[in-house]
Design an enzyme around this catalytic site. Structure first.
Site, short mmCIF file in Angstrom:
data_model
loop_
_atom_site.label_atom_id
_atom_site.label_comp_id
_atom_site.label_asym_id
_atom_site.label_seq_id
_atom_site.Cartn_x
_atom_site.Cartn_y
_atom_site.Cartn_z
N ASP A 62 -51.03 32.84 22.50
CA ASP A 62 -50.91 33.99 21.83
C ASP A 62 -49.82 34.73 22.54
O ASP A 62 -49.83 35.19 23.58
CB ASP A 62 -52.29 34.75 22.07
CG ASP A 62 -52.49 36.00 21.24
OD1 ASP A 62 -51.49 36.67 20.81
OD2 ASP A 62 -53.69 36.26 20.94
N GLU B 148 -49.54 37.94 13.24
CA GLU B 148 -50.62 38.76 12.78
C GLU B 148 -50.04 40.10 12.33
O GLU B 148 -49.05 40.42 13.06
CB GLU B 148 -51.15 39.25 14.22
CG GLU B 148 -52.46 40.46 14.06
CD GLU B 148 -52.61 41.25 15.33
OE1 GLU B 148 -53.76 41.85 15.22
OE2 GLU B 148 -51.66 41.27 16.22
N ASP C 165 -48.61 38.21 18.09
CA ASP C 165 -49.39 39.40 17.88
C ASP C 165 -48.44 40.42 17.45
O ASP C 165 -47.39 40.70 17.47
CB ASP C 165 -49.71 39.92 19.43
CG ASP C 165 -50.49 41.18 19.42
OD1 ASP C 165 -51.61 41.00 19.06
OD2 ASP C 165 -49.88 42.06 20.00
N HIS D 167 -61.24 38.80 18.32
CA HIS D 167 -61.48 39.68 19.54
C HIS D 167 -61.13 41.12 19.41
O HIS D 167 -61.58 41.96 20.19
CB HIS D 167 -60.37 39.11 20.74
CG HIS D 167 -58.98 39.48 20.22
ND1 HIS D 167 -58.21 38.61 19.21
CD2 HIS D 167 -57.94 40.43 20.80
CE1 HIS D 167 -57.11 39.12 19.15
NE2 HIS D 167 -56.96 40.35 20.13
N ASP D 168 -60.54 41.66 18.15
CA ASP D 168 -60.58 42.84 17.84
C ASP D 168 -61.48 43.53 16.72
O ASP D 168 -61.49 44.62 16.44
CB ASP D 168 -59.02 43.33 17.26
CG ASP D 168 -57.88 43.23 18.39
OD1 ASP D 168 -58.46 43.38 19.60
OD2 ASP D 168 -56.85 42.63 18.05
#
Length: 552
Positions: free
Chosen positions: A96, A248, A196, A322-323
């Site tokens: 990531d 993302e 990201d 995770h968000d």
């Protein structure tokens, strides 16, 4: 056919996955311990959220050094062991990479603070006086997107936390630094990269106030974004068939995502968008609650699926990360119908056109954490908004209700491995509390139950590898007007796939023009799907996946 189209990616949040040394924080050796479990599930790639050196103000998304392992998570040797062992089991590692910003502790930013003009141009420093920022843009975490530095005597831009300073991609030296990082990890044997908030990196050439919003319209899918991504991907060889890449994309559009992922553009293999995860935001505000809008959810999925197919783009399809809160708590019933909901949601995603992603614990039906006190929360965004909502005059009871539904910590509670103390995550005190339902919901229980959510996911992953219609078929919405029912058809050559899902807690009769008795039942979350001719009765949160192959 590209291998990523038949693959499944499993996301690991290392801090909460498995702690090998008893310090309460998950680590790389903990991931290594569980590789056989992941192999048994059948996934192809393991995406690990950042474990690089970091002050951990945003759980590792504030990176201090892109090529060093944070001692919290282990050593470079641990990572090399993990890459090698995962490779032996046929799984590749996906890192990531956070290239929109660095930590303010990063060497580049520290040099910039103390007057080094070269490194000041790595970021966005602007002249100004305290209390009068260059623009009215807002940080994604609340407050101004500009922070005044007494050391530099200037403002710097941070779209996220003030300890996360935005990088200046206009500077070619910054892009060369990024390429060096990617090449470093490729040489270590990394097989994939997740980028990201990557569509925010192209900033406008002039700074101006946003009189309509928070500033995002000036930098989202910015003016040179496709040029930058193509340069990074081509120059580092990330467009090769043996590499998997996903971007993302924040507040993006279908047209941009087609360009990001159409093979001719030589950018990414696939991208995430989040429009379907805002259908319970009242007035578009994450911190204002409302029941989720099912019709809107359905329309978003159908639109993205059909349009991306028409433009030869490729989706990363998912519910959880995770968000995000846990989907089983958000879109279904995490009590009486928890297992049925988890299987239904999985079927909807895994039958779609795109590469499916599983977030740790999703495959056993983990739920939201349901914390009751602010001392239990760890997420910087949640802690910020607890104060912001109080300042707005909200009652504490209401604020806690909002956090229980919205906090990113819902997905960050420790992985539930067994029913023993701390759910088998650690022998120490976990960095964040374990969900109270761990004795009922855990891996050990799942592997002992042939009808578990785990084995259902295992079957879905195998089906994608077995049927070309799932990997390569087009997408056609079905029964669009029926309330509470999500349905679609896939076609590839002579193969046909039908997916039906009931998003309500009551039985529903549905069907279409097809004689469903002629179709093979590939999978259902109830033992005996009720099919009579063209009619299908779906039990509460029921789902059925059907297949047929037309005769010549």
């Amino acid at each position: 056919m590209e291998s990523f189209k038949k693959s499944c990616v499993y996301q690991i949040y290392p801090k909460s996955f498995r702690d090998s040394n008893g310090d309460g924080i998950g680590d790389l050796k903990g991931v290594l311990e569980k590789l056989d479990y992941l192999k048994r599930l059948g996934v192809d790639y393991l995406w690990l959220t950042p474990f690089f050196l970091s002050p951990q103000n945003d759980n590792g998304y504030d990176i201090q050094d892109y090529c060093r392992i944070d001692p919290l998570f282990g050593t470079m040797e641990d990572l090399e062991d993990l890459i090698a062992k995962a490779g032996e089991l046929g799984m590749g590692l996906m890192l990531d990479m956070v290239f929109n910003h660095t930590s303010t502790s990063h060497e580049w930013f520290q040099k910039a603070l103390y007057g080094d003009k070269k490194f000041q141009d790595y970021y966005f420093f602007q002249e100004g006086v305290p209390g009068n920022p260059p623009t009215n843009w807002q940080s994604k975490f609340g407050g101004s997107a500009w922070e005044f530095s007494e050391d530099a005597g200037k403002y710097y831009l941070h779209l996220f936390d003030k300890t996360q300073a935005d990088l200046n991609w206009e500077n070619p030296m910054v892009r060369e630094e990024i390429k060096r990082v990617i090449r470093f990890w490729k040489e270590k044997g990394i097989k994939g990269f997740r980028f990201d908030v990557i569509n925010l990196v192209s900033k406008p050439s002039a700074w101006e106030d946003d009189e309509e919003g928070d500033g995002r319209r000036f930098y989202t899918d910015g003016p040179r974004i496709h040029e930058y991504l193509r340069e990074i991907v081509v120059d580092t060889g990330l467009d090769a068939d043996d590499m998997i890449t996903v971007g993302e994309m924040s507040s993006t559009s279908i047209d941009h995502c087609i360009r990001y992922t159409n093979p001719l553009e030589k950018q990414f293999k696939m991208c995430f968008n989040f429009h379907h995860l805002k259908v319970d935001y009242k007035g578009g505000d994450k911190w204002s609650l409302m029941p989720y809008d099912f019709e809107k959810l359905k329309k978003i999925f159908h639109t993205w699926q059909t349009c991306m197919a028409e433009g030869d783009g490729w989706n990363a399809v998912f519910w959880c990360n995770h968000d995000q809160p846990r989907a089983v708590s958000r879109f279904g019933d995490d009590g009486k119908y928890r297992k049925q909901t988890a299987k239904m949601l999985a079927t909807v995603i895994h039958g779609m056109r795109g590469t499916p992603y599983i977030y740790q614990g999703e495959e056993i039906g983990m739920t939201n954490g349901y914390f009751t006190d602010i001392t239990q929360y760890r997420d910087v965004e949640s802690l910020h908004y607890f104060e912001i909502l109080k300042e707005q005059g909200r009652e504490e009871e209401e604020i806690y209700r909002i956090l229980r539904e919205r906090s990113r910590d819902n997905s960050r509670t420790p992985m539930q491995w067994d029913g023993e103390g701390q759910a088998g995550f650690t022998s120490g005190t976990p960095w964040i509390g374990v969900n109270k339902n761990y004795e009922e919901i855990n891996v050990r229980e799942s592997l002992a139950d042939p009808d578990s959510v785990f084995f259902y996911y295992q079957k879905l992953i195998k089906l994608r590898k077995s049927f070309r219609v799932i990997r390569e078929g087009n997408y056609e919405p079905v029964l669009v007007k029926q309330e509470g029912i999500f349905a679609y058809k896939r076609r590839f050559q002579k193969e046909r796939l039908l997916v039906f899902a009931n998003f309500t807690g009551r039985p529903q009769e549905t069907g279409g023009n097809e004689n469903l008795e002629d179709w093979e039942i590939l999978l259902s979350n109830y033992a005996d799907p009720k099919i009579h001719g063209k009619k299908l009765v779906l039990d509460p949160f029921g789902t059925v996946m059907l297949y047929c192959c037309e005769k010549a």
